[in-house]
Scaffold this active site. Structure first.
Site, PDB file in Angstrom:
ATOM      1  N   GLU A 107       0.010  27.574 -16.064  1.00  0.00           N
ATOM      2  CA  GLU A 107      -1.446  27.438 -16.195  1.00  0.00           C
ATOM      3  C   GLU A 107      -1.877  26.049 -15.739  1.00  0.00           C
ATOM      4  O   GLU A 107      -1.184  25.075 -15.992  1.00  0.00           O
ATOM      5  CB  GLU A 107      -1.811  27.649 -17.673  1.00  0.00           C
ATOM      6  CG  GLU A 107      -3.279  27.799 -17.949  1.00  0.00           C
ATOM      7  CD  GLU A 107      -3.551  28.144 -19.434  1.00  0.00           C
ATOM      8  OE1 GLU A 107      -2.905  29.045 -20.008  1.00  0.00           O
ATOM      9  OE2 GLU A 107      -4.418  27.470 -20.004  1.00  0.00           O
ATOM     10  N   ASP A 109      -5.384  23.812 -15.976  1.00  0.00           N
ATOM     11  CA  ASP A 109      -6.653  23.902 -16.717  1.00  0.00           C
ATOM     12  C   ASP A 109      -7.668  22.811 -16.474  1.00  0.00           C
ATOM     13  O   ASP A 109      -7.316  21.637 -16.547  1.00  0.00           O
ATOM     14  CB  ASP A 109      -6.385  23.739 -18.228  1.00  0.00           C
ATOM     15  CG  ASP A 109      -5.705  24.896 -18.842  1.00  0.00           C
ATOM     16  OD1 ASP A 109      -5.799  25.992 -18.309  1.00  0.00           O
ATOM     17  OD2 ASP A 109      -5.065  24.675 -19.889  1.00  0.00           O
ATOM     18  N   GLU A 111     -11.113  22.123 -18.757  1.00  0.00           N
ATOM     19  CA  GLU A 111     -11.948  22.588 -19.869  1.00  0.00           C
ATOM     20  C   GLU A 111     -13.023  21.542 -20.111  1.00  0.00           C
ATOM     21  O   GLU A 111     -12.725  20.352 -20.166  1.00  0.00           O
ATOM     22  CB  GLU A 111     -11.110  22.762 -21.144  1.00  0.00           C
ATOM     23  CG  GLU A 111     -10.368  24.080 -21.180  1.00  0.00           C
ATOM     24  CD  GLU A 111      -9.652  24.317 -22.507  1.00  0.00           C
ATOM     25  OE1 GLU A 111      -9.545  25.477 -22.919  1.00  0.00           O
ATOM     26  OE2 GLU A 111      -9.213  23.331 -23.134  1.00  0.00           O
TER      27      GLU A 111
END
Ligand SMILES: *[C@@H]1O[C@H](CO)[C@@H](O)[C@H](O)[C@H]1NC(C)=O
Length: 294
Positions: A107, A109, A111
């Site tokens: 993953e 990311d 955010e």
């Protein structure tokens, strides 16, 4: 004299708007109807608008919403323009990431942790390999991410992952396999994005709760752009005779980009797991040796 300078600037304006509109045509070649599936948040919380050129996610007290890319990628350079929840966005998180599936997933990311009006968003980044993350770096931004669209990019190639904002690199994560740490390179990933309520931790560590009287909260997306190896039926589109326009597959930071990265890390980075002594009293994770903030 006045007439001719006027007309030449008119020509310039026409020319600029012609070139400008050519770019718009190229950029708007992305179409959310063709590129993504809305996967979460019934009752119209996620909407595709403007003939596929714009996507909005919203969050209210009952539910958030989200989408995922139709295609899977094994390496790529993915750009998306986002305009984040404006006003009092405390407690909201807008997640925008690449991820594979399963318990040992990879993953990459972005955010965005919301905040009270006028207080800064936190841009949180992380990299998971083989199901293990805990590689956070966090940043403030040098602009108000709610006032306009800005481009957030992930470059993922076999040697490195580079997170960029409006073309400025904010984080580089180099392949640490030589140190015995796995790197995302064999599990195809999709793009995911969602807007959700995380007021138990997001804003000032959970101290500031979402103000539901301001709901629905809305984030907008446009100009999705992929240069990627598409993964389909067990095969990569890049396997055979990778064309020369796949320069991103070997891309690294040039001297100017390294200076930009240093500037961001010096002035806007607010957390780096690789310098968190409290968390790693026995020594930093091995990959920190090659991913030191410069
Ligand atoms: C919200 O604002 C406070 C006060 O300026 C700041 O400490 C915090 O880092 C900001 N961001 C988040 C997501 O809490």
């Amino acid at each position: 004299m006045a007439y001719s300078s006027c007309s030449s600037s008119l020509v310039r304006i026409l020319l600029t708007s012609f070139i400008g509109s050519t770019f718009v045509v190229l950029a708007s070649a992305s179409n959310f109807y063709q590129d993504v599936d809305i996967t979460w948040g019934g009752d119209g919380r996620a909407k595709i608008l403007n003939n596929g050129g714009l996507l909005t996610l919203s969050l209210d007290k009952t539910s958030g919403s989200g989408f995922q890319s139709k295609r899977e990628y094994l390496f790529g350079k993915i750009d998306m323009q986002l305009k984040l929840v404006a006003g009092n966005s405390a407690g909201t998180v807008t997640a925008y990431y690449l991820s594979s599936q399963g318990p040992t997933h990879d993953e990459i990311d972005f955010e965005f942790l919301g905040n009270l009006s006028g207080d800064p968003y936190i841009l949180h980044t992380n990299v998971y390999s083989q199901g293990k993350g805990n590689r956070e770096q966090q940043f403030y931004l040098w602009f108000d991410p709610t006032a306009d669209f800005h481009t957030y990019s992930i470059l993922w190639n076999p040697r490195r992952i580079i997170f960029s904002v409006d073309g400025t690199p904010i984080r580089e994560y180099k392949n640490p396999e030589s140190l015995g740490v796995p790197y995302p390179k064999s599990q195809p990933m999709r793009i995911y994005s969602s807007l959700w309520n995380a007021d138990d931790w997001a804003t000032r560590g959970g101290l500031v709760k979402a103000d539901w009287s301001k709901a629905p909260f809305t984030a907008s997306y446009r100009n999705f752009n992929e240069h990627a190896c598409i993964w389909s039926s067990g095969k990569s589109s890049c396997n055979s005779n990778t064309p020369s326009n796949n320069a991103w597959l070997n891309q690294e930071l040039d001297a100017t980009s390294q200076e930009r990265l240093k500037w961001v890390q010096k002035n806007y980075m607010i957390y780096n797991y690789c310098t968190d002594l409290k968390r790693f009293p026995q020594g930093f994770p091995p990959e920190c040796a090659i991913n030191k903030s410069s």
